[in-house]
Design a protein around this motif. Structure first.
Motif, PDB file in Angstrom:
ATOM      1  N   THR A 204       0.877  -1.177   0.000  1.00 58.39           N
ATOM      2  CA  THR A 204       0.000   0.000   0.000  1.00 58.39           C
ATOM      3  C   THR A 204       0.909   1.219   0.000  1.00 58.39           C
ATOM      4  OG1 THR A 204      -0.116   0.086   2.437  1.00 58.39           O
ATOM      5  CG2 THR A 204      -1.829  -1.181   1.280  1.00 58.39           C
ATOM      6  N   PRO A 561      -4.539  14.143   4.283  1.00 52.49           N
ATOM      7  CA  PRO A 561      -5.027  12.928   4.947  1.00 52.49           C
ATOM      8  C   PRO A 561      -6.164  13.244   5.906  1.00 52.49           C
ATOM      9  CG  PRO A 561      -3.025  13.683   6.015  1.00 52.49           C
ATOM     10  CD  PRO A 561      -3.247  14.598   4.831  1.00 52.49           C
ATOM     11  N   GLN A 620      -6.459  -1.984   3.001  1.00 53.84           N
ATOM     12  CA  GLN A 620      -6.815  -0.646   2.545  1.00 53.84           C
ATOM     13  C   GLN A 620      -7.639  -0.779   1.269  1.00 53.84           C
ATOM     14  OE1 GLN A 620      -3.955   2.394   0.763  1.00 53.84           O
ATOM     15  NE2 GLN A 620      -4.085   3.166   2.861  1.00 53.84           N
ATOM     16  N   TRP A 623      -8.508   3.598  -3.822  1.00 51.53           N
ATOM     17  CA  TRP A 623      -8.725   5.040  -3.638  1.00 51.53           C
ATOM     18  C   TRP A 623     -10.010   5.522  -4.295  1.00 51.53           C
ATOM     19  CZ3 TRP A 623      -5.956   8.727  -0.905  1.00 51.53           C
ATOM     20  CH2 TRP A 623      -4.827   8.237  -0.230  1.00 51.53           C
ATOM     21  N   ARG A 630     -11.400   4.940   4.058  1.00 54.41           N
ATOM     22  CA  ARG A 630     -10.990   5.621   5.291  1.00 54.41           C
ATOM     23  C   ARG A 630      -9.689   6.390   5.150  1.00 54.41           C
ATOM     24  NH1 ARG A 630      -8.503   0.631   6.271  1.00 54.41           N
ATOM     25  NH2 ARG A 630      -6.696   0.649   7.668  1.00 54.41           N
ATOM     26  N   GLN A 631      -8.825   6.025   4.183  1.00 58.01           N
ATOM     27  CA  GLN A 631      -7.545   6.718   4.062  1.00 58.01           C
ATOM     28  C   GLN A 631      -7.652   8.022   3.277  1.00 58.01           C
ATOM     29  OE1 GLN A 631      -8.286   3.939   2.363  1.00 58.01           O
ATOM     30  NE2 GLN A 631      -7.507   4.009   0.276  1.00 58.01           N
ATOM     31  N   LYS A 632      -8.836   8.328   2.779  1.00 59.85           N
ATOM     32  CA  LYS A 632      -9.024   9.521   1.958  1.00 59.85           C
ATOM     33  C   LYS A 632      -9.787  10.566   2.762  1.00 59.85           C
ATOM     34  CE  LYS A 632     -10.477  10.737  -2.747  1.00 59.85           C
ATOM     35  NZ  LYS A 632     -11.098  10.194  -3.987  1.00 59.85           N
ATOM     36  N   GLY A 699       0.705   6.923   9.263  1.00 57.77           N
ATOM     37  CA  GLY A 699      -0.643   6.606   8.816  1.00 57.77           C
ATOM     38  C   GLY A 699      -1.046   5.159   8.953  1.00 57.77           C
ATOM     39  N   LEU A 702      -4.655   4.188   8.958  1.00 57.82           N
ATOM     40  CA  LEU A 702      -5.326   4.349   7.675  1.00 57.82           C
ATOM     41  C   LEU A 702      -4.879   3.312   6.660  1.00 57.82           C
ATOM     42  CD1 LEU A 702      -5.091   8.246   7.421  1.00 57.82           C
ATOM     43  CD2 LEU A 702      -6.980   6.864   8.299  1.00 57.82           C
ATOM     44  N   PHE A 704      -1.734   2.675   5.617  1.00 55.75           N
ATOM     45  CA  PHE A 704      -0.562   3.022   4.818  1.00 55.75           C
ATOM     46  C   PHE A 704       0.648   2.186   5.265  1.00 55.75           C
ATOM     47  CE2 PHE A 704      -2.864   7.164   4.443  1.00 55.75           C
ATOM     48  CZ  PHE A 704      -3.056   7.122   3.073  1.00 55.75           C
TER      49      PHE A 704
END
Length: 831
Positions: A204, A561, A620, A623, A630-632, A699, A702, A704
């Motif tokens: 990721t 983020p 993850q 995108w 959740r990471q965006k 991160g 999230l 990462f």
């Protein structure tokens, strides 16, 4: 007794044993077997549902097997026939076990067809069929269980009310064993020195350090990325500590969380205004108040008709004090409130605080959702004429309690704050939402409160507890609201399974990890000052490259983020173990009105222990997933200006890990900590756990920085490295080294699961939410979905009145060894 076909003379006695099982192998001759023998023959006899104990109960001392003609003599025999018989019905065959008298007891005689050996062969064949059938049934049961688990998993995903918390805990060892390290003064015989070339492959995107700033204008570009080796070292050491049952090297043993206090007003509490600060920005003096009056916030909005957020904590006002009356709120409970006739007398004051003026204090209104905006009051205090100093320790205590505030970003307290009169005064707009019984939800702005980030400036209002110090008045108990934060009970030190888990302090007696990676004793406060000149450390035997870097330009891009706040160990429902939690909701504790079971010290008899070492799940979403993954960053006002650089998925970081004078066992564990994929080859590791990955960079909540590793190792004998005849050890032998991990290692199943890429559903990893995954299409729904604090409030065990929401016990985190890691956000009985 004579036995036809048997060519030895038998003299039976109290214990009959003529031949043994080894002699009988391959023969079909009769013989006697002592009932005390423990061998395969006795096990075979159990197929007849007859045990040696049953033989003895019938008075028999031996067994005769074979197809020979057997004749009996003796006073108890009638017509040469035995006195009784048993039929073997196990296989529906015809052998007969007969009783015969013999000196010293009775004999059981196998008589008939098939022979004893044939019967054994048949039993073995039936055993094989039975084993195959059992195996088939087990496989079918496993398949049914797998299908049921998949259906349950899919149901939890489909209903939208289940989530997987982003982190879990690997259990701690019950004890840490320490020993004298190898030292650095000489190379020990048999120890190794060399290096490991490691390549980390990103699965990721990796969030890079805050200070990473490539050339250009912030647009996506291709650059060579260099990551500090210290960050790689931290990730490797954390795994090494788990794998070797080592100490908790990075821990605040004296940590004691602060919790939101029950809704009550301390009768000694008074408002105050900060009047003087030291050169480092810390307040030194405050102006206390002599009386507290409560005024509806909407009455003050008349002075801020367009922008009610300009009603700020620290605002000075005047009004007719004669218009104040005491209002009763229960038996013996009163508070002073400004009456409606005094509303028109309110005036804003300007300039420095003066005696007789009143200071306004706006606090958070999150706990007042049951009240309409007209019933939201702010406290105002009547200023005295003189300042008083802060009591010793009052400022440090305040800052420590601020660490639990949501205003603190990344665990870092603010050191200074702009003055109340400065345009950049840092405040938080207080919004109030009320849902009436009829009609839509109502939203109002109450005002702006000062950030609880650990800093105050001249003009800021604060609650204090007046006290006496050295015969003089002083201020202690600083807080941001009348009912703000209280200390929990039972520090980390008291909640460890064993004191041996505390960080190492003696360089002559170290845990396995400190003996390899070294240590520096952690000191704080007076202990640090008193022992500043005493060296108490042990140098590391491993060294990481200054940088791990890509061997070619890779893609990087800048993103906004989602907000990332510091960890919340104060959430005792997640960070503490709960052996009494009951399924299926894993509820624990006793629900009490207004008192949270999740607080450290609540329902603690005995003290709940630390849950373990914290690990974030891997996983993850893409995108371009809809709704937003959740990471965006969602469209929220928080962290609008926060930016971080990401290195693209598929990139590879390379670097070298040097080691010196370590044992083969230490090297094997080091290789496994660098490349945790080696866990998959160990006995005791769970099957089908997917790819094992480590976390790099920022991160982690999230998703990462998930990465796999490949390694190569070069080593030579540490003692002979300077000799011209020394040659490197065989590379294949070094790569094949296995760490001596026992199959029953307590940490192995949990760690393998925590590192697995397939342990949990990536599309349901989320911080606790009361929202539904199937209902977050709009910005408002997504914003509400992200409000994790509402989940903690609903399931902390601190219940609200029944008419507001159903009573709920404290919800705890699933143990890592549980098959499902899903958590429900539904109240019992809700559909």
């Amino acid at each position: 007794m004579a036995v036809g076909g048997f060519d030895e003379v038998v003299e039976p006695g109290p214990e009959v044993a003529v031949v043994d099982a080894g002699w009988l192998e391959g023969h079909e001759l009769p013989g006697y077997f002592d009932l005390d023998l423990v061998d395969d023959i006795v096990d075979d006899l159990r197929r007849l549902d007859v045990t040696p104990a049953q033989f003895r109960r019938r008075g028999a001392t031996g067994l005769l097997v074979g197809n020979a003609v057997v004749s009996f003599t003796g006073p108890e025999m009638a017509g040469g026939q035995p006195t009784g018989s048993w039929r073997d019905r196990l296989l529906n065959r015809g052998p007969t076990l007969k009783e015969a008298a013999a000196p010293g007891g009775r004999l059981l005689i196998w008589d008939g067809t098939p022979s004893f050996r044939q019967w054994i062969d048949e039993c073995q064949r039936r055993d094989r069929e039975r084993e195959e059938c059992t195996l088939k049934h087990a496989e079918q049961a496993a398949e049914r269980a797998r299908i049921q688990a998949e259906e349950a998993l899919q149901n939890n995903i489909d209903d939208g009310a289940h989530f997987v918390n982003p982190y879990t805990f690997v259990p701690l060892p019950l004890q840490v064993l320490r020993s004298r390290p190898a030292g650095h003064e000489r190379a020990a015989e048999g120890n190794l020195t060399g290096y490991i070339d490691a390549s980390f492959h990103l699965k990721t995107p990796m969030m890079l350090d805050n200070d990473f700033e490539p050339p250009g204008d912030g647009n996506p570009q291709q650059v060579v990325v260099r990551v500090p080796g210290s960050s790689i070292r931290g990730a490797v050491r954390s795994l090494y500590e788990v794998m070797t049952d080592s100490c908790l090297s990075v821990i605040d043993a004296d940590y004691l969380p602060v919790h939101r206090a029950p809704l009550r007003v301390d009768p000694k509490a008074r408002l105050a205004v900060v009047t003087k600060c030291a050169t480092d920005g810390s307040p030194t003096h405050v102006r206390p108040t002599s009386r507290i009056v409560w005024i509806p916030a909407l009455w003050l909005h008349a002075h801020f008709p367009i922008h009610p957020e300009n009603l700020r904590s620290g605002q000075l006002i005047t009004f007719d004090e004669a218009k104040v009356s005491a209002q009763k709120y229960g038996t013996g409970v009163y508070r002073d409130e400004l009456t409606s006739s005094g509303r028109s007398t309110i005036k804003l004051a300007v300039g420095a605080a003066q005696a007789g003026q009143w200071v306004v204090h706006v606090a958070d209104a999150g706990a007042k959702g049951r009240h309409p905006a007209s019933r939201i009051f702010v406290a105002v205090g009547k200023l005295e004429a003189h300042d008083i100093p802060l009591a010793d320790g009052a400022w440090d205590d305040y800052r420590a309690r601020c660490l639990g505030s949501q205003d603190v970003e990344r665990g870092q307290l603010a050191n200074v704050a702009p003055a109340w009169t400065a345009p950049e005064w840092q405040g938080v707009v207080v919004n109030h939402a009320h849902q009436p019984k009829r009609g839509p939800k109502q939203h109002h702005v109450i005002g702006s409160r000062r950030k609880s980030d650990g800093a105050l400036a001249e003009g800021d209002s604060i609650w204090i507890i007046p006290t006496s110090q050295g015969g003089m008045r002083s201020a202690s108990g600083l807080s941001m609201s009348a009912a703000w934060r209280i200390w929990g009970k039972g520090s980390v030190r008291d909640r460890l399974p064993d004191k041996s888990l505390l960080p190492c302090t003696d360089p002559e007696n170290l845990c396995p990890a400190c003996a390899v990676f070294g240590f520096v004793e952690q000191r704080s406060g007076k202990a640090a000052r008193d022992r500043a000149r005493e060296q108490n450390a042990y140098a590391s035997h491993v060294r990481f490259s200054a940088f791990f870097e890509t061997d070619k330009p890779v893609g990087v891009q800048q993103i906004h983020p989602p907000p990332l706040r510091s960890p919340r160990p104060s959430a005792g429902n997640f960070y503490l173990a709960h052996p009494d939690a009951t399924p299926p909701l894993r509820e624990s504790g006793v629900a009490k009105l207004g008192h949270s079971s999740a607080h450290w010290g609540a329902n603690d008899n005995p003290l709940r222990k630390i849950a373990g070492r914290k690990f974030y799940w891997h996983g993850q979403q893409d995108w371009d997933t809809d709704p937003t993954p959740r990471q965006k960053r969602r469209d929220t006002p928080q962290n609008k200006d926060a930016k971080r650089w990401l290195m693209e998925e598929g990139s590879e970081l390379r670097g070298r890990v040097y080691f010196e004078n370590i044992t083969r066992t230490q090297l094997a564990f080091l290789l496994m900590a660098v490349d945790p994929g080696r866990l998959q080859g160990l006995d005791g590791a769970p099957d089908a756990i997917g790819e094992l990955q480590t976390h790099l960079g920022g991160g982690k909540p999230l998703g990462f920085g998930s990465a796999t590793a490949t390694v190569t190792v070069v080593a030579e004998d540490a003692a002979g490295r300077c000799l011209s005849t020394t040659t490197p050890l065989d590379a294949d032998e070094l790569m094949a080294m296995q760490a001596p991990v026992p199959p029953d290692a307590h940490w192995l199943p949990g760690l393998a699961k925590a590192l697995s890429s397939q342990a949990v559903s990536a599309n349901r990893i989320w911080y606790p939410t009361l929202g539904n995954f199937n209902r977050r299409a709009t910005t408002a729904q997504q914003r509400e979905f992200d409000e994790s604090h509402k989940y903690y409030a609903a399931f902390s065990g601190a219940n609200k009145p029944r008419q507001v929401e159903p009573l709920a016990r404290m919800r705890t985190l699933p143990n890592i060894d549980e098959a499902s890691q899903f958590m429900s956000n539904e109240h019992p009985g809700e559909q």
